[in-house]
Scaffold this motif. Structure first.
Motif, short mmCIF file in Angstrom:
data_model
loop_
_atom_site.label_atom_id
_atom_site.label_comp_id
_atom_site.label_asym_id
_atom_site.label_seq_id
_atom_site.Cartn_x
_atom_site.Cartn_y
_atom_site.Cartn_z
N ALA A 1 -10.82 -18.17 17.75
CA ALA A 1 -10.97 -16.82 18.31
C ALA A 1 -10.57 -15.76 17.29
CB ALA A 1 -10.12 -16.66 19.57
N HIS A 2 -11.23 -14.60 17.38
CA HIS A 2 -10.79 -13.42 16.67
C HIS A 2 -9.84 -12.67 17.60
CE1 HIS A 2 -13.57 -14.18 13.45
NE2 HIS A 2 -14.59 -14.17 14.29
N VAL A 3 -8.58 -12.68 17.28
CA VAL A 3 -7.53 -12.17 18.17
C VAL A 3 -7.12 -10.77 17.74
CG1 VAL A 3 -5.16 -12.51 18.96
CG2 VAL A 3 -6.69 -14.48 18.72
N LEU A 4 -7.01 -9.87 18.71
CA LEU A 4 -6.52 -8.51 18.47
C LEU A 4 -5.23 -8.32 19.26
CD1 LEU A 4 -6.81 -5.56 17.47
CD2 LEU A 4 -8.17 -5.11 19.54
N ILE A 5 -4.17 -7.94 18.58
CA ILE A 5 -2.87 -7.72 19.21
C ILE A 5 -2.54 -6.24 19.16
CG2 ILE A 5 -0.41 -8.27 19.19
CD1 ILE A 5 -2.08 -10.72 19.72
N TRP A 6 -2.29 -5.66 20.33
CA TRP A 6 -1.70 -4.31 20.40
C TRP A 6 -0.23 -4.49 20.79
CZ3 TRP A 6 -4.51 0.53 22.67
CH2 TRP A 6 -5.55 0.91 21.80
N ALA A 7 0.64 -4.54 19.79
CA ALA A 7 2.08 -4.68 20.02
C ALA A 7 2.68 -3.29 20.12
CB ALA A 7 2.73 -5.48 18.90
N LEU A 8 2.81 -2.79 21.34
CA LEU A 8 3.15 -1.39 21.55
C LEU A 8 4.64 -1.10 21.58
CD1 LEU A 8 0.41 -0.42 24.16
CD2 LEU A 8 0.36 -0.22 21.67
N GLU A 9 5.48 -2.14 21.47
CA GLU A 9 6.92 -1.88 21.35
C GLU A 9 7.59 -2.76 20.30
OE1 GLU A 9 9.02 -2.55 24.96
OE2 GLU A 9 8.36 -4.63 25.20
N MET A 10 6.84 -3.63 19.64
CA MET A 10 7.43 -4.53 18.66
C MET A 10 6.93 -4.18 17.25
SD MET A 10 7.36 -8.72 18.52
CE MET A 10 7.76 -8.79 20.26
N ILE B 1 -6.44 -13.06 13.17
CA ILE B 1 -5.45 -12.34 13.99
C ILE B 1 -5.27 -10.96 13.38
CG2 ILE B 1 -3.13 -12.35 14.95
CD1 ILE B 1 -3.03 -15.38 14.24
N THR B 2 -5.58 -9.93 14.15
CA THR B 2 -5.40 -8.55 13.70
C THR B 2 -4.30 -7.91 14.54
OG1 THR B 2 -7.73 -8.37 13.08
CG2 THR B 2 -6.50 -6.31 13.35
N LEU B 3 -3.29 -7.40 13.89
CA LEU B 3 -2.12 -6.84 14.58
C LEU B 3 -2.07 -5.33 14.41
CD1 LEU B 3 0.72 -7.11 15.95
CD2 LEU B 3 1.64 -7.50 13.64
N ARG B 4 -2.01 -4.62 15.53
CA ARG B 4 -1.70 -3.19 15.54
C ARG B 4 -0.33 -3.06 16.20
NH1 ARG B 4 -6.09 0.17 15.15
NH2 ARG B 4 -4.52 1.64 14.43
N SER B 5 0.64 -2.50 15.50
CA SER B 5 2.00 -2.49 16.02
C SER B 5 2.55 -1.08 16.15
CB SER B 5 2.92 -3.32 15.11
OG SER B 5 2.99 -2.74 13.84
N VAL B 6 3.65 -0.97 16.86
CA VAL B 6 4.23 0.31 17.20
C VAL B 6 4.59 1.15 15.98
CG1 VAL B 6 6.58 -0.62 17.35
CG2 VAL B 6 5.98 1.42 18.67
N ASP B 7 4.88 0.49 14.85
CA ASP B 7 5.30 1.24 13.67
C ASP B 7 4.19 1.39 12.63
OD1 ASP B 7 5.38 -1.48 13.20
OD2 ASP B 7 7.12 -1.41 11.87
N ASN C 1 -12.38 -11.64 20.38
CA ASN C 1 -12.66 -12.47 21.55
C ASN C 1 -11.48 -12.50 22.51
OD1 ASN C 1 -13.59 -14.43 18.93
ND2 ASN C 1 -15.21 -13.70 20.29
N PHE C 2 -10.29 -12.31 21.95
CA PHE C 2 -9.04 -12.49 22.70
C PHE C 2 -8.13 -11.31 22.38
CE2 PHE C 2 -5.01 -14.28 23.94
CZ PHE C 2 -5.29 -15.27 24.88
N VAL C 3 -7.69 -10.58 23.40
CA VAL C 3 -6.97 -9.32 23.20
C VAL C 3 -5.65 -9.34 23.97
CG1 VAL C 3 -7.06 -6.81 23.47
CG2 VAL C 3 -9.15 -8.08 22.91
N VAL C 4 -4.60 -8.88 23.33
CA VAL C 4 -3.28 -8.76 23.97
C VAL C 4 -2.82 -7.32 23.92
CG1 VAL C 4 -0.84 -9.37 23.82
CG2 VAL C 4 -2.59 -11.13 23.46
N ILE C 5 -2.39 -6.78 25.06
CA ILE C 5 -1.80 -5.45 25.13
C ILE C 5 -0.37 -5.62 25.64
CG2 ILE C 5 -1.99 -3.12 26.07
CD1 ILE C 5 -4.94 -3.86 26.72
#
Length: 448
Positions: free
Chosen positions: A209-218, A286-292, A314-318
């Motif tokens: 999977a192409h994973v997108l992470i929105w880490a909004l506090e980490m 794995i693509t990471l967008r983070s709070v900082d 394909n797979f997204v985490v908020i």
């Protein structure tokens, strides 16, 4: 024939066929009408039908609409005429956008990225409006061939992709995470719900999977340290004895975060990261967008969709959803902004064919402890979900999590495909990258 005359032909065909539903079917609106006469005719047909429950005759329209020019025997199909109307309407909209007198002011006041996003969003709206539907729904009785075509795609694994969970109980009871669905995970603060979601995101990436992470506090460094610890544990890089039990582990998370790996482990870690970069251990991305992140200013649904499309996710985490920029609360009700965001997020999952996991928090409670004073596991109920209860209704499945000492429990609190109230017991030692389901039947229990 002028392109703008297709609107006149379409309206005359609607009158001839006495079928106003064609305007709705092809999403033809008053704004698609190129002339004043066409707009007046369109509105008259709508108003007459709403008041009378039937269509007017061409004679009534000619009497009621100034300069209406009736065309009999329009033999072109509704589909063809609607496509021509939408095509002309789209070109007009593009011309109006480019000739907008405020364009220069926007160009000068916005930075390049903001202006590009403004143009992109405006063009996207024009593109959506210029499309016509090819039909209203699916005929269940007549479209068997359509079903069989999709069936063969699913049989071959080419459609309706399902991403397996790291935890066998989730796969057994829920079937994993299916594209087009939104899922919700919740738990109390500091118990490890973000770890559980990260583990399944990494599992999906390992499976392609192409994973997108929105880490909004980490922060990004903390998230990556946890991920590296988990990914290295999957490779069983080290042997460790913890509380008298032997485990295959990864790099110690705290040492990664503090930059305190000893020299031998640091060299091994450098080799491990090089192998990751060469794609040896993870099939996907794995693509990471983070709070900082410096450039992570917009956190609304439009920005999320843009990120999904940019990385072909394909797979997204908020994580967590309540730190997103919510949609406007047009309902003027308590929680209306969250509810609007949740509904649109669910639609976005379907539109982009992604599995989206939204993380939220449960209300805190007085900790439950055993006779030795150790905290015991207490799975939060659905009623304890904090801030974003709307996602409970919109999610295809709802997972609750709690942990204590070196154990954890995942409970399915809602499952569209079944499994409600089933629990999975875990070995939960994320500091060593070890998070896995205990492999014995007693791990599968039901709450009563």
């Amino acid at each position: 024939m002028s392109s703008k005359q297709f609107a006149q032909l379409l309206l005359c065909k609607v009158i001839n066929e006495q079928d106003i539903s064609q305007l709705t079917k092809y999403n033809i609106t008053a704004t698609d009408m190129p002339t004043r006469v066409d707009r007046d005719t369109y509105q008259f047909l709508r108003d007459y039908y709403e008041a009378q429950g039937e269509m007017p005759s061409y004679a009534t329209v000619a009497t009621s609409v100034a300069n209406f020019d009736y065309v009999p025997d329009v033999t072109d199909s509704f589909t063809y005429l609607a496509k021509q109307v939408k095509n002309y309407s789209g070109k007009v909209a593009i011309f109006q956008l480019l000739e907008d007198p405020t364009m220069q002011a926007k160009f000068e006041s916005m930075d390049s990225i903001e202006f590009a996003e403004y143009i992109e969003q405006a063009m996207h709206e024009i593109k959506v409006n210029a499309k016509i539907s090819t039909g209203l729904g699916t005929n269940v009785l007549l479209d068997g061939e359509k079903f069989l075509t999709e069936y063969e795609k699913r049989k071959a694994g080419e459609s309706n992709k399902v991403w397996a969970s790291k935890f066998p109980t989730i796969n057994r009871e829920m079937g994993g995470y299916t594209e087009g669905n939104m899922y919700a995970v919740y738990g109390r603060s500091g118990r490890g719900k973000s770890i559980i979601v990260m583990e399944d995101a990494l599992e999906a990436a390992c499976n392609g999977a192409h994973v997108l992470i929105w880490a909004l506090e980490m922060p990004w460094f903390e998230w990556m340290a946890r991920a590296y610890s988990s990914l290295s544990a999957r490779r069983q890089i080290f042997n460790a004895q913890i509380d008298g039990v032997d485990y295959k582990t990864g790099f110690y998370n705290r040492d990664l975060q503090q930059g305190k790996l000893d020299e031998t482990f640091e060299q091994a870690f450098r080799v491990f990261t090089l192998e990751l970069g060469e794609g040896q251990h993870v099939k996907g991305s794995i693509t990471l967008r983070s709070v900082d992140d410096d450039n992570f200013d917009r956190r609304d649904l439009a920005a999320l969709q843009a990120d999904i499309e940019a990385v072909s996710a394909n797979f997204v985490v908020i994580d967590p959803i309540y730190y997103m920029d919510f949609e406007q609360n047009t309902s003027k009700t308590a929680g209306g902004d969250v509810a609007a965001t949740s509904k649109k997020l669910r639609r976005l999952a379907g539109k982009t064919k992604t599995a989206i996991i939204a993380v939220t928090q449960a209300e805190e409670e007085k900790e439950s402890r055993n006779d030795e004073g150790a905290r015991s596991i207490s799975i939060p109920s659905r009623s304890e979900v904090k801030k974003s209860k709307a996602i409970l209704e919109d999610a295809a499945a709802l997972l609750a999590f709690d942990s204590a000492d070196d154990t954890g429990v995942i409970a399915i609190k809602k499952g569209r495909s079944g499994g409600e109230d089933v629990q999975a017991e875990l070995v939960f030692m994320p500091s060593y990258g070890v998070v896995k389901e205990i492999e014995y039947e007693a791990a599968l229990v039901r709450e009563f």
